[in-house]
Motif scaffolding. Structure first.
Motif, PDB file in Angstrom:
ATOM      1  N   ASP A   1      -6.054   7.052  -7.009  1.00 49.31           N
ATOM      2  CA  ASP A   1      -7.377   6.384  -7.656  1.00 49.31           C
ATOM      3  C   ASP A   1      -7.531   4.904  -7.018  1.00 49.31           C
ATOM      4  N   LYS A   2      -8.549   4.606  -6.456  1.00 40.75           N
ATOM      5  CA  LYS A   2      -8.739   3.340  -5.711  1.00 40.75           C
ATOM      6  C   LYS A   2      -8.707   2.120  -6.730  1.00 40.75           C
TER       7      LYS A   2
ATOM      8  N   PHE B   1      -5.307   1.313  -7.853  1.00 42.11           N
ATOM      9  CA  PHE B   1      -4.717   0.747  -6.778  1.00 42.11           C
ATOM     10  C   PHE B   1      -5.041  -0.669  -6.919  1.00 42.11           C
ATOM     11  N   LYS B   2      -6.051  -1.318  -6.751  1.00 40.46           N
ATOM     12  CA  LYS B   2      -6.600  -2.680  -6.853  1.00 40.46           C
ATOM     13  C   LYS B   2      -5.831  -3.422  -8.066  1.00 40.46           C
TER      14      LYS B   2
ATOM     15  N   GLU C   1       0.729  -1.311  -0.287  1.00 39.65           N
ATOM     16  CA  GLU C   1       0.057   0.105   0.016  1.00 39.65           C
ATOM     17  C   GLU C   1       0.734   1.289  -0.109  1.00 39.65           C
TER      18      GLU C   1
ATOM     19  N   LYS D   1      -3.859   5.448   5.433  1.00 33.62           N
ATOM     20  CA  LYS D   1      -2.554   5.518   4.608  1.00 33.62           C
ATOM     21  C   LYS D   1      -1.640   6.286   5.371  1.00 33.62           C
TER      22      LYS D   1
END
Lengths: 248, 292
Positions: free
Chosen positions: A121-122, A125-126, A113, B168
């Motif tokens: 941007d999720k 990221f995935k 992470e 985070k």
């Protein structure tokens, strides 16, 4: 100077993603790098070989702006800041340092992470995470495990995976094979080859020359802080060939 | 000879002050983890938390909860200012730990004296948050302010734990403390994390100061004793371990309270410093072991 750079760029097939001119660096008062000029082409995998103490790590650290340095480094034509590794990293140059620099007490998942720290941007990221876990399936089984408790090979995979999470345009690797079993080293280098064939530009610093030579498009030989030769790996057919260049 | 029948009552009040020491100790850890700096201006944050809340509430009629929120925000900003003006220039020059401690101590003294000039030397206080008679449990009186202190502290510790393990930004702050260079190589803005650490521990200090002021008082010079107690809490807990610092604070608060009964109030600081010396001699890495 700029003419010489232009001429060299023309000589290599791809336009330069990274061009260093007169790059010098020191540790304290010791000069570890003396006016190095080098070019990395878009999509190229360049190996930097050389004996211990040649300045290979210093070269990568100087590109990142980690060590005190002079000279100029251009990334896709734009000058890089010289003492600001955070800014260099956010341009898309990611270094997997010597010793891997993992956040050892944190989990594998957290390390990944943090590699994508600058990514908001999720969905992206995935996507990146799934890609990394597909490249290194062993990490998938260890997502919750503390990074420092894994084997050396797994830690190196995580270090590379974390670097990939940043979506690098240029990946710098400092001796990824250090201390690893030959089988694991081969696995990791194969993955690097795959990434390179997909278009990722890579600079690979290695002591184990034969492995790096299999992958590299081009080789720089570094000795005592200077580039002593630039070679086409196809011209190096035996270890003696390489040794000749070391001592030429 | 001391009257030991008061022990449970004494322990309860020791628990309250221990929570406050713990929060201050956590403040030390948060900054230390982000930077390796021991920030002795921590006490000023505690003093200003209570003082600013008092000024807003008692002089300007701002409702207490709002006054507290404004005070915490103002002190957090002051934390960032100290980071920018005092700490960062030295940090960039790679100043030694010794220089940092002196510089932050100097900042502490400047703030203390400015406060003296601004509001005078008279102690100030705040009303208790819930003005009701104490609860009696098994012959022990438990004041509502104590419940606020313990409950508020536990809530803050829980929130911090969640921040550092789930968000985070929190993870990035931890990453900086584990390996600052590697964090920079991931593009984590390490210097902004340092500013954030100062904001966070300043806010923590202010919160602790607001919680404790109704049971004691605040004055321009309460900062240093609080900073020392918080520092001891952090050492006892294992420097750089926020949860350890909280445990260390509780232990220190309880021991101090017992020392007051056993030897009299005059020896309370002797007890605290003896605990520090004891730990430095016997277990310098603290209860949980130092973070680095």
């Amino acid at each position: 100077m700029s003419l010489a750079v232009a001429a060299k760029t023309d000589a290599s097939t791809a336009p330069a993603i990274l061009a260093a001119t007169g790059l010098s660096a020191r540790y304290g008062h010791i000069h570890a790098l003396h006016g190095v000029d080098l070019q990395i082409g878009e999509g190229e995998l360049v190996a930097v070989l050389g004996p211990n103490g040649a300045g290979k790590s210093t070269l990568l650290r100087a590109i990142m702006g980690l060590s005190a340095n002079d000279g100029e480094v251009r990334f896709r034509g734009e000058a890089l800041p010289r003492r600001d590794p955070v800014a260099v990293a956010s341009r898309g140059i990611v270094l997997v340092p010597e010793g891997r620099g993992l956040f050892s007490p944190m989990s594998v998942s957290d390390n990944l992470e943090l590699g994508a720290y600058r990514l908001g941007d999720k969905a992206e990221f995935k996507r990146r995470r799934e890609r990394v876990l597909a490249l290194f399936p062993r990490l998938k089984e260890r997502l919750g495990q503390v990074a420092g408790s894994m084997s050396g090979g797994e830690q190196q995979m995580l270090a590379i995976g974390r670097a990939l999470m940043a979506g690098p345009k240029l990946l710098l690797l400092d001796e990824p094979s250090l201390g690893l079993a030959p089988r694991v080293t081969e696995e990791i280098l194969e993955t690097l080859g795959l990434l390179n064939r997909e278009g990722l530009a890579i600079v690979l610093v290695e002591q184990k020359a034969p492995l790096a030579l299999e992958l590299a498009n081009r080789v720089y030989l570094l000795s005592l802080g200077r580039i002593v030769a630039e070679l086409d790996p196809r011209d190096i057919t035996s270890h003696d060939d390489l040794a000749r260049h070391y001592f030429a | 000879m001391a009257d030991w029948s008061y022990i449970p009552q004494v322990l309860v009040s020791g628990l309250g002050i221990g929570c406050v020491y713990g929060l201050i100790g956590i403040g030390f850890c948060v900054i230390y983890n982000a930077s390796g700096i021991v920030n002795f201006a921590q006490g000023a944050f505690v003093m200003l938390g209570g003082m600013i809340t008092h000024m807003l509430f008692a002089r300007n009629g701002v409702p207490l909860p709002l006054a507290a929120v404004i005070a915490i925000a103002a002190v957090a900003l002051l934390g960032v200012a100290i980071e920018r003006v005092v700490v960062r220039p030295l940090w960039n020059r790679k100043a030694t730990m010794f220089v940092m401690i002196l510089a932050t101590l100097a900042a502490q003294i400047v703030i203390e004296r400015l406060t003296l000039i601004a509001v005078g030397d008279q102690p100030k206080t705040l009303p208790v948050f819930t003005d009701r008679p104490p609860l009696m449990i098994g012959g022990v009186a438990i004041g509502f302010q104590l419940i606020w202190i313990v409950g508020g502290s536990i809530a803050i510790v829980g929130l911090l734990a969640a921040f550092f393990s789930l968000t985070k930004t929190g993870k990035a702050m931890r990453a900086c403390s584990i390996n600052r260079e590697a964090a920079a190589l991931q593009g984590i803005p390490v210097s902004r994390m340092l500013a954030l650490a100062f904001a966070l521990s300043a806010a923590l200090g202010a919160f602790a100061g607001i919680l404790i002021t109704p049971t004691q008082y605040t004055a321009f010079n309460v900062g240093v004793p609080f900073a020392i107690s918080g520092f001891i809490a952090a050492i006892v807990g294992g420097f750089g371990r926020p949860f350890g610092a909280f445990l260390g604070g509780l232990l220190l608060g309880l021991l101090q309270a017992l020392a007051i009964v056993g030897f009299g109030a005059g020896l309370k600081n002797v007890a605290a410093l003896s605990v520090l010396l004891l730990f430095l001699f016997i277990r310098p890495s603290g209860i949980l072991g130092a973070a680095k």
